[in-house]
Design an enzyme around this catalytic site. Structure first.
Site, PDB file in Angstrom:
ATOM      1  N   LYS A   1      -5.189  22.344 -40.885  1.00 16.93           N
ATOM      2  CA  LYS A   1      -6.377  21.765 -41.320  1.00 16.93           C
ATOM      3  C   LYS A   1      -6.821  21.865 -43.052  1.00 16.93           C
ATOM      4  CE  LYS A   1      -8.132  20.282 -36.790  1.00 16.93           C
ATOM      5  NZ  LYS A   1      -8.087  18.844 -36.788  1.00 16.93           N
TER       6      LYS A   1
ATOM      7  N   PHE B   1      -8.767  23.956 -27.755  1.00 21.31           N
ATOM      8  CA  PHE B   1      -8.015  22.467 -27.886  1.00 21.31           C
ATOM      9  C   PHE B   1      -7.658  23.207 -28.598  1.00 21.31           C
ATOM     10  CE2 PHE B   1      -6.528  19.341 -30.881  1.00 21.31           C
ATOM     11  CZ  PHE B   1      -5.442  18.586 -29.108  1.00 21.31           C
TER      12      PHE B   1
ATOM     13  N   ASP C   1      -6.961  31.409 -32.114  1.00 17.29           N
ATOM     14  CA  ASP C   1      -7.021  29.993 -33.429  1.00 17.29           C
ATOM     15  C   ASP C   1      -7.924  29.676 -34.062  1.00 17.29           C
ATOM     16  OD1 ASP C   1      -7.124  26.748 -33.955  1.00 17.29           O
ATOM     17  OD2 ASP C   1      -6.041  26.335 -31.910  1.00 17.29           O
TER      18      ASP C   1
HETATM   19  C1  PLP Z   1      -8.934  24.325 -32.723  1.00 13.87           C
HETATM   20  C2  PLP Z   1      -7.335  23.480 -32.993  1.00 13.87           C
HETATM   21  N1  PLP Z   1      -6.460  24.144 -32.619  1.00 13.87           N
HETATM   22  C3  PLP Z   1      -5.373  23.121 -33.470  1.00 13.87           C
HETATM   23  C4  PLP Z   1      -5.285  21.975 -33.612  1.00 13.87           C
HETATM   24  C5  PLP Z   1      -3.650  21.663 -33.548  1.00 13.87           C
HETATM   25  O1  PLP Z   1      -4.008  20.840 -34.992  1.00 13.87           O
HETATM   26  P1  PLP Z   1      -2.816  19.803 -35.153  1.00 13.87           P
HETATM   27  O2  PLP Z   1      -3.521  18.954 -35.201  1.00 13.87           O
HETATM   28  O3  PLP Z   1      -2.394  20.004 -36.792  1.00 13.87           O
HETATM   29  O4  PLP Z   1      -1.370  19.995 -34.927  1.00 13.87           O
HETATM   30  C6  PLP Z   1      -6.300  20.817 -33.373  1.00 13.87           C
HETATM   31  C7  PLP Z   1      -6.613  20.250 -33.668  1.00 13.87           C
HETATM   32  O5  PLP Z   1      -7.237  19.461 -34.122  1.00 13.87           O
HETATM   33  C8  PLP Z   1      -7.767  21.289 -33.181  1.00 13.87           C
HETATM   34  O6  PLP Z   1      -8.809  21.501 -33.136  1.00 13.87           O
END
Ligand code: PLP
Length: 384
Positions: free
Chosen positions: A246, A132, A217
């Protein structure tokens, strides 16, 4: 929930299935609802409150910055932005030396993919089943969790999804059109899945051999959550790009892309931009977050606390397995996770769910203390 709160909430678009509480205050690893009840927060607002809620150093840094300069965009230099970039780059392994600030995790991933495309002159991106990466067009098209990818239809073309952990499948998919591999080194939402030994190393070698870029990521794994400042560098594997969000600002919205020297050298001014990214308040929060992680030895606290959590949980009846690293843990149960999460909430403890119906997720603040871990373990034993 008080009737006042209910009336005020009625104007919000109902985007989430909400937990039945309204939070009004937080301090450390505790939050309070609007009736004054306290909760031990092992979810940290979805892995965001890295230094805990309202850490005094972070609050002070934001307040002081707010009195100096609330905002100016990237068209001018800001000392606080330069300090934030230097503080973050100083924690990263070589050759990750440059930082591009944005506002969220999804934006960080969009920009990392674009940086990789422009650096390679190629178009496609490989990502992984279970992954994700956010909810904007390109990032959601890279979701390995099909339900999110579907929500993002029509998807951006050129995304290829391969099984997580299968090196041969990645090898087969990686041809001369592929600009980048985008991977969560620990897949969080999928149920906290760690990569098999040697897998990330194998992906690094594949990318080197075939001329693609490797993007980690680290929106969840970054900023200390696994007991290292970054997952990048672990086992000698350094990606070309790392995305962050985060915990980076301990709650102040921010995202960032860490960029290698080689890719940074190809960046032409005006090709990337953002109005709010790298704003002074976010940068002040990030500088303070890095400082608190160092001053309070939070990486060591995560390693120690994680050991206590894993050993305590593994002894409980009803726990099949505890997965993950540091304070990114998945508790695999012998029953559905949701009623357990709800029973914990009733006892004043917040934990997360995941895409797997039998897996609870713990994403606590990095400051979590031994006595709080014992409180959680005792509650968990009672609930199970
Ligand atoms: C691994 C990962 N990447 C990207 C995101 C997306 O981040 P944002 O909600 O700040 O756009 C999340 C959000 O939960 C995530 O857990």
């Amino acid at each position: 929930m008080t009737s006042d709160t209910t009336a005020t909430l009625a104007a919000e678009l109902p985007t989430y299935t909400r937990w039945p509480l309204t939070i009004v205050r937080g301090s450390g690893s505790t939050v309070w609802d609007d009736s004054g009840k306290s909760y031990l927060d092992l979810y940290a607002g979805h892995a965001v409150a890295a230094t805990g809620h309202c850490h005094p150093e972070v609050v002070r840094a934001i307040s002081e910055q707010a009195k100096e300069l609330l905002f100016y965009s990237n068209v001018v230099a800001l000392p606080i932005r330069a300090r934030a970039a230097a503080a973050i780059a100083a924690q990263a392994p070589a050759p990750l030396t440059k930082v591009f600030f944005v506002n969220s995790g999804t934006e960080a991933n969009e920009n990392a993919m674009r940086l990789a495309r422009r650096a390679t002159g190629r178009s496609d991106v490989i990502s992984f089943e279970g992954g994700f990466h956010g909810r904007t067009a390109d990032a959601i098209s890279a979701a390995g969790l099909a339900k999110y990818r579907e929500l993002g239809r029509p998807n951006v073309p050129g995304h290829r999804i391969v099984p997580f952990g299968d090196l041969a499948a990645a090898d087969r998919a990686l041809d001369a059109n592929v600009a980048a591999l985008l991977i969560e080194p620990i897949q969080s939402l999928a149920g906290v899945l760690t990569a098999p030994a040697g897998y990330l190393n194998g992906l690094r070698e594949l990318c080197d051999r075939k001329g693609a870029k490797l993007i980690y990521d680290e929106v969840q794994t970054g900023f200390g959550r696994t007991g290292r400042f970054f997952y990048a560098g672990k086992d000698g594997v350094v990606p070309d790009l790392v995305t962050l969000a985060k915990g980076i600002g301990s709650g102040f919205p921010m995202g960032a892309v860490l960029v290698s020297e080689e890719i940074a050298a190809k960046v032409v001014p005006e090709e990337y931009g953002t109005t709010f990214g790298g704003g002074p308040l976010a940068c002040a929060a990030a500088v303070a977050t890095v400082a608190v992680i160092e001053k309070e030895a939070l990486l060591a606290n995560v390693v120690r606390g994680s050991r206590e959590l894993v050993s305590g949980l593994s002894r409980l009846r009803g726990v099949r397995e505890v997965r993950g690293e540091g304070f990114l843990l998945g508790i695999v149960l012998d029953r559905p996770a949701r009623p357990v999460r709800e029973a914990l909430l009733a006892k004043g403890i917040l934990v997360g769910g995941s895409d797997q119906s039998d897996v609870l997720r713990l994403l606590p603040p990095l400051i979590l203390q031994a006595r709080e871990i014992q409180t959680f373990l005792a509650a968990m034993a009672e609930v199970l």
